[in-house]
Design an enzyme around this catalytic site. Structure first.
Site, PDB file in Angstrom:
ATOM      1  CB  THR A   1      12.923  -4.412 -29.909  1.00  0.00           C
ATOM      2  OG1 THR A   1      13.999  -3.685 -29.292  1.00  0.00           O
ATOM      3  CG2 THR A   1      13.124  -4.463 -31.402  1.00  0.00           C
ATOM      4  CG  ASP A   2      13.788  -1.408 -25.476  1.00  0.00           C
ATOM      5  OD1 ASP A   2      14.466  -2.363 -25.906  1.00  0.00           O
ATOM      6  OD2 ASP A   2      14.270  -0.267 -25.285  1.00  0.00           O
TER       7      ASP A   2
ATOM      8  CB  SER B   1       8.775   0.569 -27.636  1.00  0.00           C
ATOM      9  OG  SER B   1       9.816  -0.167 -27.061  1.00  0.00           O
TER      10      SER B   1
ATOM     11  CB  THR C   1      15.810   0.677 -32.761  1.00  0.00           C
ATOM     12  OG1 THR C   1      16.080   0.871 -31.379  1.00  0.00           O
ATOM     13  CG2 THR C   1      17.122   0.567 -33.510  1.00  0.00           C
TER      14      THR C   1
END
Ligand code: ASP
Length: 340
Positions: free
Chosen positions: A89-90, A58, A18
């Site tokens: 971040t995932d 990710s 992101t």
């Protein structure tokens, strides 16, 4: 007399996420380069070099990308004072955990970061997260970290716990090693600087599975998976690690798997605190059948540690011993204190 300060040399490896995303007709997708990310920040007191490694959400980051990141960090480790990896971040907690095992005794700080809102959006959390990651890469002891929302966490203890809020990550079962205060980055180093040389080891066994127990789960599925080539399991049991043995006997299946040299790591569905199979009968039965305790490790750390252990060719007994070893601060063993 003048005071000489040496400007820290830092490297940014950008991988997408992101933080680097832009709007497209198909949804948010990585589109900004590492250079563009750095240029958005206020001037930082570091000498920053940028390398665009990947441009992926990710959810598409897998072992092939872990290897690329580990190899790149290893190759550049003596050219910089610290390395920042910008990442979605995932799956960032999985990457941070795996890099911990692939790059044991790393000789510089490697700090992963990302954001919940793209860098090019007003009021995004990206500028402060990336700035924090650079500050941590310049100041922390060698190790693999994840910096987010004012906290620097040990990478193998970080978990994504929120889908949209800025405080998306928590350091689970271990306090953050750094926190932003009005005095700057207040550090709490807890682990001694490694004296052994860094070793790059990216051998993995990907034939593993992570299972969350639920009432009614048929453990025969695990045997079917083993017959189809699964070499190891992490199973999230209930509470302290309890597993069903009435009608659907998970413990007995763990015994069958253990005798087939297939390790089963017993973790907990509870995010916080340790699993302990010794307390209840529902834990002890699994333990007697050969279940290996994950203690207070995150599931992200447990599954990556298992992939790495099996990748080294470890058998059941060796995996058991390996999970009773604190490799890089990923676990608090019963006899240890949290200082480890
Ligand atoms: N889907 C994004 C990713 O993990 C989410 C994020 O970066 O916050 O790449």
């Amino acid at each position: 007399m003048g005071i000489f300060t040496v400007t820290k040399k830092l490297l940014l490896l950008s991988t997408g996420g992101t933080i680097a995303s832009v709007a497209s007709s198909t949804g948010l997708t990585p589109g900004e380069s590492g250079e563009e990310l750095v240029n958005t920040l206020q001037a930082l007191p570091y000498e920053i070099t940028v390398e665009d490694l990947l441009a992926l959400d990710s959810s598409n980051i897998q072992p092939e990308e872990w290897r690329l990141m580990a190899e790149t960090v290893y190759a550049r480790r003596n050219d910089y004072d610290g390395i920042v990896i910008s990442h979605g971040t995932d799956t960032m907690a999985y990457t941070a955990s795996m890099l911990t095992f692939m790059l044991q005794n790393i000789n510089l700080p490697v700090v992963l970061t990302g954001s919940q809102v793209p860098m090019n959006v007003l009021l995004s959390d990206a500028p402060r997260n990336l700035t924090l990651a650079f500050a941590a890469a310049a100041a922390c002891r060698p190790g693999i970290y994840l910096a987010f929302d004012g906290k620097v966490m040990r990478g193998c203890r970080a978990v994504k716990v929120r889908t949209t809020a800025f405080d998306a990550f928590e350091s689970v079962n271990f306090p953050p090693v750094g926190v932003v205060t009005s005095d700057g980055l207040e550090r709490h180093p807890r682990r001694a600087v490694p004296t052994e040389p860094c070793v790059l080891n990216t051998k993995l066994d990907l034939n593993v599975s992570l299972i969350k127990l639920f009432p009614g789960f048929d453990p025969q599925i695990m045997l079917a998976m083993a017959e189809s080539g699964c070499h190891g399991f992490v199973i999230e049991g209930y509470g302290l690690g309890g597993m069903t043995f009435v009608r659907r006997n998970v413990a007995a299946v763990i015994g069958q798997l253990s005798r087939m040299d297939i390790p089963v790591i017993a973790a907990s569905q509870c995010l916080y605190e340790r699993s302990d199979l010794t307390k209840y009968e529902v834990g002890r039965q699994a333990l007697l059948e050969g279940a290996i305790s994950a203690h207070d490790m995150t599931s992200e750390s447990a599954i990556t540690k298992l992939m790495w252990a099996l990748g080294q060719g470890m058998d059941h007994a060796q995996v058991k011993e390996f999970f009773a070893t604190n490799v890089a601060g990923e676990v608090t063993l019963p006899e240890e204190t949290e200082e480890n």
